[in-house]
Design an enzyme around this catalytic site. Sequence first.
Site, PDB file in Angstrom:
ATOM      1  N   THR A  14      10.257 -14.495  58.741  1.00 26.53           N
ATOM      2  CA  THR A  14      10.758 -15.675  58.798  1.00 26.53           C
ATOM      3  C   THR A  14      11.193 -15.808  57.082  1.00 26.53           C
ATOM      4  OG1 THR A  14       9.187 -16.516  60.617  1.00 26.53           O
ATOM      5  CG2 THR A  14      10.506 -18.057  59.206  1.00 26.53           C
ATOM      6  N   GLY A 136       7.696 -26.492  52.147  1.00 27.77           N
ATOM      7  CA  GLY A 136       8.015 -25.948  52.229  1.00 27.77           C
ATOM      8  C   GLY A 136       9.514 -26.631  51.080  1.00 27.77           C
ATOM      9  N   GLU A 192       2.359 -20.845  60.829  1.00 26.51           N
ATOM     10  CA  GLU A 192       1.549 -19.363  59.911  1.00 26.51           C
ATOM     11  C   GLU A 192       0.814 -18.149  61.428  1.00 26.51           C
ATOM     12  OE1 GLU A 192      -0.078 -19.486  56.173  1.00 26.51           O
ATOM     13  OE2 GLU A 192       1.897 -21.208  56.848  1.00 26.51           O
ATOM     14  N   LYS A 207      -2.945 -26.898  50.942  1.00 25.01           N
ATOM     15  CA  LYS A 207      -1.419 -27.393  50.414  1.00 25.01           C
ATOM     16  C   LYS A 207      -2.273 -28.374  49.820  1.00 25.01           C
ATOM     17  CE  LYS A 207       1.908 -26.021  53.897  1.00 25.01           C
ATOM     18  NZ  LYS A 207       1.823 -26.113  54.942  1.00 25.01           N
ATOM     19  N   GLY A 304      10.136 -23.181  58.265  1.00 22.39           N
ATOM     20  CA  GLY A 304      11.548 -22.338  58.137  1.00 22.39           C
ATOM     21  C   GLY A 304      11.835 -21.660  57.762  1.00 22.39           C
TER      22      GLY A 304
HETATM   23  P1  NAP Z   1       6.155 -13.289  58.846  1.00 27.67           P
HETATM   24  O1  NAP Z   1       6.967 -14.070  59.946  1.00 27.67           O
HETATM   25  O2  NAP Z   1       4.559 -12.355  59.433  1.00 27.67           O
HETATM   26  O3  NAP Z   1       6.661 -12.142  57.664  1.00 27.67           O
HETATM   27  C1  NAP Z   1       5.870 -11.525  57.423  1.00 27.67           C
HETATM   28  C2  NAP Z   1       6.303 -10.376  56.167  1.00 27.67           C
HETATM   29  O4  NAP Z   1       5.573  -9.749  55.651  1.00 27.67           O
HETATM   30  C3  NAP Z   1       6.393  -9.260  57.358  1.00 27.67           C
HETATM   31  O5  NAP Z   1       7.542  -8.718  56.569  1.00 27.67           O
HETATM   32  C4  NAP Z   1       5.563  -8.371  57.394  1.00 27.67           C
HETATM   33  O6  NAP Z   1       5.467  -6.773  57.814  1.00 27.67           O
HETATM   34  C5  NAP Z   1       4.781  -8.684  56.310  1.00 27.67           C
HETATM   35  N1  NAP Z   1       3.667  -7.730  56.075  1.00 27.67           N
HETATM   36  C6  NAP Z   1       2.490  -9.201  56.051  1.00 27.67           C
HETATM   37  N2  NAP Z   1       1.476  -8.196  55.737  1.00 27.67           N
HETATM   38  C7  NAP Z   1       1.684  -7.334  55.351  1.00 27.67           C
HETATM   39  C8  NAP Z   1       1.235  -6.249  54.375  1.00 27.67           C
HETATM   40  N3  NAP Z   1      -0.294  -6.197  53.758  1.00 27.67           N
HETATM   41  N4  NAP Z   1       1.900  -5.214  53.257  1.00 27.67           N
HETATM   42  C9  NAP Z   1       3.547  -4.406  53.846  1.00 27.67           C
HETATM   43  N5  NAP Z   1       3.992  -5.871  54.550  1.00 27.67           N
HETATM   44  C10 NAP Z   1       3.353  -6.901  54.864  1.00 27.67           C
HETATM   45  O7  NAP Z   1       5.505 -14.846  57.602  1.00 27.67           O
HETATM   46  P2  NAP Z   1       6.223 -15.814  56.941  1.00 27.67           P
HETATM   47  O8  NAP Z   1       6.395 -16.754  58.110  1.00 27.67           O
HETATM   48  O9  NAP Z   1       7.701 -15.374  56.560  1.00 27.67           O
HETATM   49  O10 NAP Z   1       5.348 -16.045  55.730  1.00 27.67           O
HETATM   50  C11 NAP Z   1       4.775 -15.832  54.986  1.00 27.67           C
HETATM   51  C12 NAP Z   1       4.661 -16.331  54.200  1.00 27.67           C
HETATM   52  O11 NAP Z   1       4.801 -17.550  53.301  1.00 27.67           O
HETATM   53  C13 NAP Z   1       3.122 -16.714  53.811  1.00 27.67           C
HETATM   54  O12 NAP Z   1       1.773 -17.665  52.722  1.00 27.67           O
HETATM   55  C14 NAP Z   1       3.277 -18.243  54.962  1.00 27.67           C
HETATM   56  O13 NAP Z   1       2.304 -18.977  54.525  1.00 27.67           O
HETATM   57  C15 NAP Z   1       4.514 -18.618  54.032  1.00 27.67           C
HETATM   58  N6  NAP Z   1       5.272 -19.792  54.321  1.00 27.67           N
HETATM   59  C16 NAP Z   1       5.795 -19.717  55.775  1.00 27.67           C
HETATM   60  C17 NAP Z   1       6.768 -20.859  55.631  1.00 27.67           C
HETATM   61  C18 NAP Z   1       6.814 -20.816  56.942  1.00 27.67           C
HETATM   62  O14 NAP Z   1       7.817 -20.982  57.475  1.00 27.67           O
HETATM   63  N7  NAP Z   1       7.369 -19.969  58.152  1.00 27.67           N
HETATM   64  C19 NAP Z   1       6.790 -22.107  54.751  1.00 27.67           C
HETATM   65  C20 NAP Z   1       6.222 -22.000  53.725  1.00 27.67           C
HETATM   66  C21 NAP Z   1       5.492 -21.136  53.386  1.00 27.67           C
HETATM   67  P3  NAP Z   1       6.252  -6.215  58.850  1.00 27.67           P
HETATM   68  O15 NAP Z   1       7.799  -6.658  58.973  1.00 27.67           O
HETATM   69  O16 NAP Z   1       7.047  -5.232  59.592  1.00 27.67           O
HETATM   70  O17 NAP Z   1       5.858  -7.131  60.347  1.00 27.67           O
HETATM   71  N1  HSE Z   2       2.956 -23.380  59.023  1.00 34.27           N
HETATM   72  C1  HSE Z   2       3.411 -24.100  57.979  1.00 34.27           C
HETATM   73  C2  HSE Z   2       3.594 -25.687  58.195  1.00 34.27           C
HETATM   74  C3  HSE Z   2       4.504 -23.458  57.128  1.00 34.27           C
HETATM   75  O1  HSE Z   2       3.831 -25.320  59.945  1.00 34.27           O
HETATM   76  O2  HSE Z   2       4.023 -26.112  58.054  1.00 34.27           O
HETATM   77  C4  HSE Z   2       4.712 -24.485  55.691  1.00 34.27           C
HETATM   78  O3  HSE Z   2       3.535 -23.492  55.639  1.00 34.27           O
END
Ligand code: NAP
Ligand code: HSE
Length: 429
Positions: A14, A136, A192, A207, A304
């Site tokens: 994402t 975010g 998450e 956080k 997001g």
């Molecule tokens: P996600 O959609 O699950 O994407 C994770 C990515 O990391 C995927 O491309 C995955 O590869 C890769 N990955 C995971 N483990 C790996 C490993 N061991 N070695 C190599 N590649 C690996 O996660 P996300 O939602 O983008 O979140 C990423 C981070 O941002 C997290 O720490 C989350 O807490 C933080 N975050 C997320 C948001 C949100 O809105 N989603 C907001 C703020 C912070 P594949 O594609 O091959 O599976």
């Molecule tokens: N899973 C988290 C949330 C993403 O819902 O707020 C942003 O850190």
Amino acid sequence: MASTINLGLAGFGTVGSGVASILEENKDWIARRTGGDIRIKTVLVRDTAKPRKQTPPPGTRLTAEPSDLWTDPDIDIVVELMGGTGAARTLVAESLGAGKHVVTANKALLAEHGQELFALAAEKERGLYHEASVAGGIPVIAALKESLAANRIEKMVGILNGTANFILSEMTDKGQDFAAALARAQELGYAEADPTFDVEGVDAAHKLVLLIRLAYGCHYPLSSLPVTGISSIAAEDIDFAAEFGYRIKLVGQVRSVSGRIEAGVFPALLPEHYMLANVSSNFNAVRVQGNAVGPVMLYGQGAGALPTGSAVLADVLSLISYDRRPNNTGYQELVLPDADILDPELAGFNHYFRFTVADRPGVLAQLARIMAEHNISISQVIQKGEASGRRVPVVFLTHQARTREVNAAITEIDAQEFTAAPTVHYRII
Ligand code: NAP
Ligand code: HSE
């Protein structure tokens, strides 16, 4: 830094794909700010063969080998967007060790291993920036580290988890059921990898620990933080709260009480006219009370692809634009001291209680007596249900009472023969 900055992007989910989209869409604008190009040189994923809705930009190398990022001398900044505390910890430590700056959105990693990683970054004089790790797209890290740096922070309350806020908003505004709202938040990319982190308050706790570091200059161990989630909130309590003029929100709160830190993550009733009570959907907000500035409210999308990508790139731009020794913690100390923590049992709040009791003469009087014996003063009461002899909900709101007395009163009330189900209790802020 050089006029072309090479990023090593660890993760193309994402947030990673959001970063790539913004770099493409705002290429010229970003170049105007940095004076050069930002190029994603290498993208690390778990599975290079996986079909993807969005592919990395042309010319990018896709790899499943983490060391490709930290051993490449052309990569200036490693951007960690994988999540988790295993492979991500190794990647961040190795990258800092190899002299790379690191940007991460990973609050779990920093809440659990921040002390060690910030110390390493300081030793290597590299940046370890994490604007996207809290709330975010909202620039709360920069606000605490820079804009509000001259203030002593008296109190901070935040809606820090977009998924939990989305679920509670759907339940409150549309009467939707918990499971359906969670599934939708997952579809929208807010949740998450393990959504229990969102609904059980763990993500908000990660956080809050990071906010406490910045606002109070101390290390508050995650394991010491009292945390309660939203998975057991009943529609009945949302409705009772509304009758009294409140909305239930999952909040992270920290206060300075006689020089000690009192903090926790918990569902709370907020008066419906409060700005925080009106933060809906996946939006987050943080209200900071500084001793000079007074109250400051920060509001925006807490999750997001694009909002989070915006915060990630703010850090990248900041590392590029200011060619100075990075300031990761906002303090002179390389390792922050441990927080002086107030015993959570001594924290004072107004409270909401829902008792489930037999509907017969004297029960209300006994509830009131037990509350009075524990020095808890009642401010408002509702009893619903008419059929005498049946179990009914009785709801009390109270004035300030300490957690210790509240817990003792609940234990005593739950042991009464007239009590038909465990007491439900929330704080009011
Ligand atoms: P996600 O959609 O699950 O994407 C994770 C990515 O990391 C995927 O491309 C995955 O590869 C890769 N990955 C995971 N483990 C790996 C490993 N061991 N070695 C190599 N590649 C690996 O996660 P996300 O939602 O983008 O979140 C990423 C981070 O941002 C997290 O720490 C989350 O807490 C933080 N975050 C997320 C948001 C949100 O809105 N989603 C907001 C703020 C912070 P594949 O594609 O091959 O599976
Ligand atoms: N899973 C988290 C949330 C993403 O819902 O707020 C942003 O850190």
